[in-house]
Design a protein around this motif. Structure first.
Motif, PDB file in Angstrom:
ATOM      1  N   ARG A   1      62.246  22.512 -28.747  1.00 28.46           N
ATOM      2  CA  ARG A   1      62.432  23.637 -27.840  1.00 28.46           C
ATOM      3  C   ARG A   1      63.361  23.236 -26.697  1.00 28.46           C
ATOM      4  O   ARG A   1      63.274  22.124 -26.199  1.00 28.46           O
ATOM      5  N   GLU A   2      64.228  24.140 -26.286  1.00 27.34           N
ATOM      6  CA  GLU A   2      65.098  23.854 -25.135  1.00 27.34           C
ATOM      7  C   GLU A   2      64.827  24.884 -24.061  1.00 27.34           C
ATOM      8  O   GLU A   2      65.507  25.907 -23.973  1.00 27.34           O
ATOM      9  N   GLY A   3      63.825  24.674 -23.274  1.00 31.01           N
ATOM     10  CA  GLY A   3      63.485  25.649 -22.242  1.00 31.01           C
ATOM     11  C   GLY A   3      63.875  25.174 -20.857  1.00 31.01           C
ATOM     12  O   GLY A   3      64.694  24.269 -20.702  1.00 31.01           O
TER      13      GLY A   3
ATOM     14  N   GLU B   1      61.156  19.027 -21.707  1.00 33.67           N
ATOM     15  CA  GLU B   1      60.416  18.969 -22.971  1.00 33.67           C
ATOM     16  C   GLU B   1      60.458  17.575 -23.579  1.00 33.67           C
ATOM     17  O   GLU B   1      59.565  17.197 -24.326  1.00 33.67           O
TER      18      GLU B   1
ATOM     19  N   ASP C   1      61.537  30.508 -26.019  1.00 36.44           N
ATOM     20  CA  ASP C   1      62.855  29.957 -25.674  1.00 36.44           C
ATOM     21  C   ASP C   1      63.857  30.175 -26.808  1.00 36.44           C
ATOM     22  O   ASP C   1      64.638  29.279 -27.146  1.00 36.44           O
TER      23      ASP C   1
END
Lengths: 450, 352
Positions: A140-142, A146, A426
């Protein structure tokens, strides 16, 4: 001693009488001297006899004193008869060969340094520190971090008896949120241990007894995180709150372990319930049963229900959550002692009034944890959860774990979690997570919760 | 609706509970012990005035017993809880006692007995201790029941406590204590010696190093019997143990423990440590490797394979093996296996 004193007195008397003799009768005959000696020996004899009498009297008094001190002369003195003396000698010999004679329960016996330490330490609570450290990667790239290292939690626990009736457990945590460390109270409660009729009560802040996994602390789970259904229903850290609990060990003709628990606590949880602004309470009931299937295996079955308003208590909207759980344990004995299996399954359902109307959702997890060597475990978990706010949003989770117990106090765990969602997070419907957990305990030896 | 059903369940349960309690008006003292060895001793002293349950079975590592809810149930009905103490039960005792909701057996109550009161203790740490030393017990090595002398003391502690709880039967417990101690003393020293002196005197002579002289005066070596005489020929034998659980046994019977397979108490054998142990066995000619049956045989077998040392997997607790049915049989079995192993280990060496 008395004999010595008598002898001294005798000599003094001898000297004294010798002087008087020489003063009055300048030339005593041998006969006179012999007569004098006879008299003297008679006096010695009398002295010795009185001494014997005194000894006898002292002994009698001592015996009477013993009886008074011990209380029950009949039962105590009977087996004493003859062998007691050799038993006593043996006991004193053992005392002499022991490095310390301090009894473990702190009875005074002059145990020296260790006894002193014991007395000082015994008034301090048991203190233990638990540190949970993670290295993690997520697909995930929020906005939040992460990937990287996470000092997830430091848990500082104090516990001990407060008085003969109560025991205190206080667990504070320091954890990182939004880039800052913050201190929090995870649990802090008093347990009332001396209630009659199999009752026990807790007052304070505590993790709620909903199901199997929720009451367990993060670091004591067989996984790296709480199951998805718990996170979705109660938030990342599970359900807890300030309030009271009464639990009852239900006597029954089958002689089984059956416990009934009722809890009432503040409606602080804002995931399914109304949150901390609400004046209402959460009510919770749990029934737990335990069955030994064989000396090596057992089954625990429980059911829980919790209910509270979820609209600050004004509009009559409520959320109700039900759960059932089953846990199977297998732990053989003998040469197979270091193998074990833990298989647990929980099903939860929630009915709540939400933005999109009445939502009926459910979720579950089932997980097996197999110990294949003294220090190694492998685990698998399947998760399913519907978002309680929106029943059409679902996620499936598949995770695997490998745990290495470096010792009783340190473990390493590698975990992989794949989540497949019907909604994007995301921007992604799928998420891969890889985590390495290092957990260690410092201080008091923890009791291992079953 | 759900609450209604919970209420009715509770009401039914309450009713059943009352009926049950009156039906179970027990006259025997209910005793829960943490280990089978304690159970064996309490049964010997308590006779038919007690009903004893042990949490452990003798077939598991006594440090790691789970705080199962069924144990809480057992403990909830107990009049007396007996533990080994010296922190052997630290991993589960509090959970079981708290969970039992039984005020009678809380620490400090007459219903809680620490059997270690007054026993001879070994390996009591003197300096500062920490976990780098492994699972060290601050009050001393807790495996003290493997010295029969300590079992005499445990039995006395048990008899005293049973008499406190059930004063009417005090003389019954005192008599049974005497019988058990005599049985134990006879097993230790043999019938002949017991006929010449009472057990406590023999133990005292043993501790003071005067027993050999006494035996000479009373008919020589043939008069001596029991475990003591049986072990005498192999006294001084160098042995290795898996865990530090055999210190008391070795101390009593003159075996010389030169090392453990565990590098530190409770820490798994490491390859480096095992190779050190192998060297030591070869150099010092250690002949027996004592292992509880619940430990993995991997490390012991590996060491035996490299050195020819005899592995003795013998129960260190009652019930750990079929031969160890009660305390006296457990020690019997242990001694028999040690002697057999010592002889087996010597024979091939003399042939070579």
């Amino acid at each position: 001693m008395i004999r010595m004193a008598a002898l001294c007195a005798l000599l003094a008397m001898c000297a004294g009488s010798a002087r008087t003799i020489s003063a009055q009768e300048p030339e005593p005959t041998t006969r006179d001297l012999l007569e004098e000696m006879r008299k003297l020996s008679e006096r010695v004899e009398t002295l010795e006899n009185t001494h014997k009498d005194d000894q006898q009297k002292i002994k009698e008094l001592q015996d009477r004193l013993d009886i008074v001190e011990k209380g029950t002369p009949e039962t105590e003195s009977k087996p004493k008869a003859t062998p007691q003396s050799s038993e006593d000698e043996l006991q004193s010999l053992i005392g002499g060969t022991t490095a310390t004679t301090t009894p473990a329960e702190g009875r005074p016996s002059g145990g020296g340094l260790l006894g002193l330490q014991g007395a000082v330490q015994s008034f301090n609570p048991d203190i233990s520190l638990n540190v949970d450290f993670l290295a993690g990667y997520s697909s995930r790239e929020g906005v939040e971090r992460e990937d990287g290292f996470f000092f997830r939690e430091l848990e500082l626990g104090f516990s001990g008896a407060v008085d003969p009736y109560t025991r205190a457990d206080i667990i504070t945590t320091i954890s990182r949120a939004n880039g800052e460390f913050k201190a929090d109270l995870e649990e802090g409660y008093l347990t009332f241990l001396q209630l009659p009729h199999g009752l026990q009560a807790r007052l304070g802040q505590f993790r709620s007894e909903f199901g199997r996994a929720n009451p367990i602390h993060l670091h004591a789970l067989p996984w790296i995180d709480y199951p998805l259904v718990i996170q979705r229903y109660f938030g990342k850290e599970g359900l807890s709150g300030a309030g009271g609990e009464l639990s009852w060990l239900v006597p029954n003709p089958w002689n089984k372990y059956i416990s009934l628990t009722y809890e009432i606590f503040n409606n602080d949880n804002d995931t399914l319930f109304a949150g901390s602004e609400s004046d209402d309470f959460v009510h919770l009931a749990r029934l737990k049963t335990f069955h030994d299937l064989s000396p090596a295996s057992n089954l625990e079955i429980g059911a829980s229900i919790a209910t509270a308003p979820n609209d600050h208590g004004h509009g009559g909207n409520r959320a109700t959550i039900e759960g059932i759980d089953a846990t199977y344990r297998w732990k053989p004995k003998g040469a197979e002692s270091y193998r074990s299996l833990l298989w647990q399954t929980e099903l939860m359902a929630a009915q709540s009034d939400q933005l999109f109307g009445r939502q009926n959702t459910w979720g579950m997890y089932t997980a097996a944890d197999y110990q294949f060597a003294k220090r190694w475990k492998v685990g698998l978990r399947y998760d399913f959860a519907e978002l309680p706010q929106r029943e059409a949003s679902r996620e499936n989770g598949y995770s695997a774990y490998l745990t290495f117990l470096q010792s009783e106090f340190v473990f390493w765990r590698l975990g992989y979690l794949f989540t497949d969602r019907t909604f994007p997070v995301d921007g992604d419907y799928n998420e891969h997570q890889l985590q390495l957990q290092l957990n260690y305990t410092l201080g008091a030896h923890p009791a291992h919760k079953f | 609706m759900r609450f209604h059903s919970t209420h009715s369940v509770a009401a039914t349960a309450a009713f059943i509970c009352l009926a049950h309690a009156s039906a179970q008006a027990a006259t025997k003292l209910k005793v829960v012990t943490t280990t089978t060895d304690l159970k064996s001793i309490v049964e010997a002293v308590g006779g038919d005035k007690v009903e004893v349950t042990s949490l452990g079975t003798g077939r598991e590592d006594p440090h790691f017993i789970d705080a199962k809810p069924s144990y809480m149930l057992e403990a909830g009905q107990a009049d007396l809880w007996v533990r080994i103490g010296l922190e052997l039960e630290i991993g589960y005792e509090n959970l079981v006692i708290d969970g039992s909701r039984n005020p009678k057996i809380r620490i400090g109550s007459p219903g809680h007995l620490d059997a270690s009161d007054g026993v001879l203790r070994l390996e009591v740490p003197t300096g500062k201790i920490d976990r780098s030393m492994g699972d060290v017990h601050p009050q001393g090595n807790p495996h003290y029941w493997l010295d029969p002398l300590n079992v005499r003391i445990i039995a006395k502690n048990v008899a005293n406590r049973l008499s406190t709880l059930d004063s009417e039967d005090a003389s019954y417990f005192a008599d049974r204590l005497k019988v058990f101690q005599t049985e134990l003393d006879t097993a230790m020293f043999g019938k002949n010696l017991i006929a010449n002196a009472d057990g406590a005197k023999l133990w005292a002579m043993l501790l003071k190093g005067q027993l050999d002289g006494f035996v000479k005066e009373h008919g020589g070596d043939s008069a001596a019997g029991g475990w003591w005489a049986a072990m005498k020929p192999i006294a001084g034998t160098k042995i290795i143990t898996y865990h530090r659980s055999w210190s008391y046994f070795a101390n009593r019977f003159g075996l010389d423990v030169i090392d453990q397979l565990e590098p530190k108490p409770g820490i798994e054998p490491s390859p480096a440590h095992l190779s050190e142990v192998i060297e030591k066995i070869k150099k010092e000619n250690a002949r027996i490797l004592l292992v509880e049956p619940f430990y993995s045989r991997q490390a012991p077998d590996f060491v035996a394979d490299k050195t020819g040392i005899k592995v003795v997997a013998a129960a260190a607790s009652v019930g750990g093996q079929p031969e160890a049915g009660d305390y006296i049989h457990m020690i019997d079995n242990l001694i028999r296996q040690c002697i057999t192993a010592a002889h087996a280990a010597t024979t091939p060496k003399t042939k070579e």
